[in-house]
Design a protein around this motif. Structure first.
Motif, mmCIF file in Angstrom:
data_model
loop_
_atom_site.group_PDB
_atom_site.id
_atom_site.type_symbol
_atom_site.label_atom_id
_atom_site.label_comp_id
_atom_site.label_asym_id
_atom_site.label_seq_id
_atom_site.Cartn_x
_atom_site.Cartn_y
_atom_site.Cartn_z
ATOM 1 N N HIS A 61 -18.975 -7.985 -5.642
ATOM 2 C CA HIS A 61 -17.754 -7.644 -4.925
ATOM 3 C C HIS A 61 -16.583 -8.505 -5.396
ATOM 4 C CE1 HIS A 61 -20.010 -5.123 -2.197
ATOM 5 N NE2 HIS A 61 -20.898 -6.093 -2.099
ATOM 6 N N PRO A 62 -15.369 -7.948 -5.366
ATOM 7 C CA PRO A 62 -14.197 -8.752 -5.742
ATOM 8 C C PRO A 62 -13.914 -9.817 -4.684
ATOM 9 C CG PRO A 62 -13.516 -6.589 -4.994
ATOM 10 C CD PRO A 62 -15.013 -6.570 -5.062
ATOM 11 N N ALA A 63 -13.158 -10.816 -5.070
ATOM 12 C CA ALA A 63 -12.826 -11.908 -4.149
ATOM 13 C C ALA A 63 -11.927 -11.392 -3.028
ATOM 14 C CB ALA A 63 -12.138 -13.016 -4.913
ATOM 15 N N TYR A 64 -12.198 -11.809 -1.819
ATOM 16 C CA TYR A 64 -11.483 -11.395 -0.626
ATOM 17 C C TYR A 64 -10.702 -12.604 -0.128
ATOM 18 C CZ TYR A 64 -10.969 -8.929 3.845
ATOM 19 O OH TYR A 64 -10.477 -8.297 4.944
ATOM 20 N N ARG A 65 -9.379 -12.575 -0.254
ATOM 21 C CA ARG A 65 -8.571 -13.762 0.018
ATOM 22 C C ARG A 65 -7.300 -13.388 0.784
ATOM 23 N NH1 ARG A 65 -9.422 -13.268 -4.788
ATOM 24 N NH2 ARG A 65 -8.206 -12.266 -6.341
ATOM 25 N N PRO A 66 -6.606 -14.381 1.356
ATOM 26 C CA PRO A 66 -5.349 -14.105 2.055
ATOM 27 C C PRO A 66 -4.258 -13.661 1.082
ATOM 28 C CG PRO A 66 -6.153 -16.306 2.585
ATOM 29 C CD PRO A 66 -7.014 -15.772 1.511
ATOM 30 N N VAL A 67 -3.504 -12.629 1.471
ATOM 31 C CA VAL A 67 -2.426 -12.072 0.658
ATOM 32 C C VAL A 67 -1.276 -11.709 1.599
ATOM 33 C CG1 VAL A 67 -1.754 -10.173 -0.871
ATOM 34 C CG2 VAL A 67 -4.030 -11.122 -1.026
ATOM 35 N N VAL A 68 -0.046 -11.910 1.152
ATOM 36 C CA VAL A 68 1.133 -11.509 1.918
ATOM 37 C C VAL A 68 1.599 -10.158 1.396
ATOM 38 C CG1 VAL A 68 3.534 -12.039 2.445
ATOM 39 C CG2 VAL A 68 1.844 -13.877 2.358
ATOM 40 N N PHE A 69 1.726 -9.186 2.305
ATOM 41 C CA PHE A 69 2.297 -7.884 1.973
ATOM 42 C C PHE A 69 3.732 -7.888 2.469
ATOM 43 C CE2 PHE A 69 -2.160 -6.877 1.755
ATOM 44 C CZ PHE A 69 -2.211 -6.005 0.682
ATOM 45 N N ARG A 70 4.675 -7.521 1.597
ATOM 46 C CA ARG A 70 6.093 -7.560 1.934
ATOM 47 C C ARG A 70 6.696 -6.182 1.706
ATOM 48 N NH1 ARG A 70 9.090 -12.041 -1.262
ATOM 49 N NH2 ARG A 70 8.401 -10.714 -2.946
ATOM 50 N N ASP A 71 7.349 -5.656 2.737
ATOM 51 C CA ASP A 71 8.022 -4.360 2.661
ATOM 52 C C ASP A 71 9.400 -4.578 2.060
ATOM 53 O OD1 ASP A 71 9.039 -1.854 2.949
ATOM 54 O OD2 ASP A 71 8.952 -1.820 5.127
ATOM 55 N N LYS A 72 9.672 -3.899 0.945
ATOM 56 C CA LYS A 72 10.954 -4.071 0.263
ATOM 57 C C LYS A 72 12.111 -3.476 1.062
ATOM 58 C CE LYS A 72 10.462 -3.637 -4.414
ATOM 59 N NZ LYS A 72 10.117 -2.853 -5.614
ATOM 60 N N ALA A 73 11.898 -2.365 1.741
ATOM 61 C CA ALA A 73 12.979 -1.688 2.447
ATOM 62 C C ALA A 73 13.185 -2.234 3.857
ATOM 63 C CB ALA A 73 12.698 -0.191 2.510
ATOM 64 N N GLY A 74 12.105 -2.554 4.549
ATOM 65 C CA GLY A 74 12.211 -2.952 5.949
ATOM 66 C C GLY A 74 12.349 -4.435 6.180
ATOM 67 N N GLY A 75 12.014 -5.246 5.196
ATOM 68 C CA GLY A 75 12.123 -6.688 5.359
ATOM 69 C C GLY A 75 10.962 -7.306 6.119
ATOM 70 N N LEU A 76 9.934 -6.557 6.398
ATOM 71 C CA LEU A 76 8.773 -7.064 7.113
ATOM 72 C C LEU A 76 7.794 -7.680 6.127
ATOM 73 C CD1 LEU A 76 7.021 -7.066 9.793
ATOM 74 C CD2 LEU A 76 6.011 -4.983 8.884
ATOM 75 N N SER A 80 -2.075 -10.815 -7.282
ATOM 76 C CA SER A 80 -0.706 -10.769 -7.770
ATOM 77 C C SER A 80 -0.391 -12.091 -8.455
ATOM 78 C CB SER A 80 0.263 -10.537 -6.614
ATOM 79 O OG SER A 80 1.591 -10.569 -7.085
ATOM 80 N N SER A 81 0.433 -12.021 -9.492
ATOM 81 C CA SER A 81 0.821 -13.247 -10.175
ATOM 82 C C SER A 81 1.983 -13.932 -9.448
ATOM 83 C CB SER A 81 1.226 -12.938 -11.615
ATOM 84 O OG SER A 81 2.314 -12.023 -11.624
ATOM 85 N N ARG A 82 2.692 -13.195 -8.599
ATOM 86 C CA ARG A 82 3.804 -13.778 -7.839
ATOM 87 C C ARG A 82 3.279 -14.383 -6.548
ATOM 88 N NH1 ARG A 82 7.190 -9.036 -6.785
ATOM 89 N NH2 ARG A 82 5.212 -7.993 -7.072
ATOM 90 N N PRO A 84 -0.392 -15.315 -2.664
ATOM 91 C CA PRO A 84 0.065 -14.223 -3.531
ATOM 92 C C PRO A 84 0.791 -13.183 -2.685
ATOM 93 C CG PRO A 84 -2.338 -14.405 -3.577
ATOM 94 C CD PRO A 84 -1.832 -15.440 -2.653
ATOM 95 N N VAL A 85 1.836 -12.575 -3.247
ATOM 96 C CA VAL A 85 2.616 -11.587 -2.510
ATOM 97 C C VAL A 85 2.545 -10.246 -3.234
ATOM 98 C CG1 VAL A 85 4.788 -12.184 -3.654
ATOM 99 C CG2 VAL A 85 4.843 -11.100 -1.443
ATOM 100 N N VAL A 86 2.361 -9.173 -2.449
ATOM 101 C CA VAL A 86 2.327 -7.801 -2.965
ATOM 102 C C VAL A 86 3.457 -7.042 -2.278
ATOM 103 C CG1 VAL A 86 0.985 -5.679 -3.114
ATOM 104 C CG2 VAL A 86 -0.155 -7.882 -3.337
ATOM 105 N N ASP A 87 4.386 -6.507 -3.061
ATOM 106 C CA ASP A 87 5.503 -5.731 -2.516
ATOM 107 C C ASP A 87 5.085 -4.276 -2.352
ATOM 108 O OD1 ASP A 87 7.392 -7.804 -2.333
ATOM 109 O OD2 ASP A 87 7.843 -7.637 -4.455
ATOM 110 N N VAL A 88 5.382 -3.713 -1.183
ATOM 111 C CA VAL A 88 5.074 -2.311 -0.902
ATOM 112 C C VAL A 88 6.376 -1.569 -0.641
ATOM 113 C CG1 VAL A 88 2.753 -2.728 -0.024
ATOM 114 C CG2 VAL A 88 4.673 -2.820 1.533
ATOM 115 N N GLU A 89 6.385 -0.281 -0.892
ATOM 116 C CA GLU A 89 7.579 0.539 -0.714
ATOM 117 C C GLU A 89 7.799 0.906 0.753
ATOM 118 O OE1 GLU A 89 9.753 1.375 -3.100
ATOM 119 O OE2 GLU A 89 8.589 0.228 -4.540
#
Length: 82
Positions: free
Chosen positions: A6-21, A31-33, A44-49
């Motif tokens: 199984h892939p590694a399961y770790r904390p990640v921040v999801f950030r909404d580009k339009a809503g600011g959440l 993510s490399s960012r 790591p942060v993952v931007d979502v639409e």
């Protein structure tokens, strides 16, 4: 879970580009960012639409579709059957 299967399961921040959440959760996405979170740690942060902060269903800001214009466009293309 087997660590080699199984892939590694770790904390990640999801950030909404339009809503600011932004929210911290656990995921297998990578993510490399990175971003510094409220607790002072870097994640790591993952931007979502779209998220619940910007989706029209959750915000109540739905769009009005021009259905009459679509019907007229269909009739111009394919004609009417009378």
């Amino acid at each position: 879970m087997k660590p080699t299967v199984h892939p590694a399961y770790r904390p990640v921040v999801f950030r909404d580009k339009a809503g600011g959440l932004a929210f911290l959760t656990r995921s297998t996405l990578t993510s490399s960012r990175t971003v510094e979170w409220e607790d002072g740690r870097s994640y790591p942060v993952v931007d979502v639409e779209v998220s619940s902060a910007s989706h029209p269903f959750h915000t109540g800001k739905s769009r009005v579709l021009d259905t009459a214009g679509r019907v007229e466009l269909f009739e111009r293309r394919y004609g009417t059957t009378k």
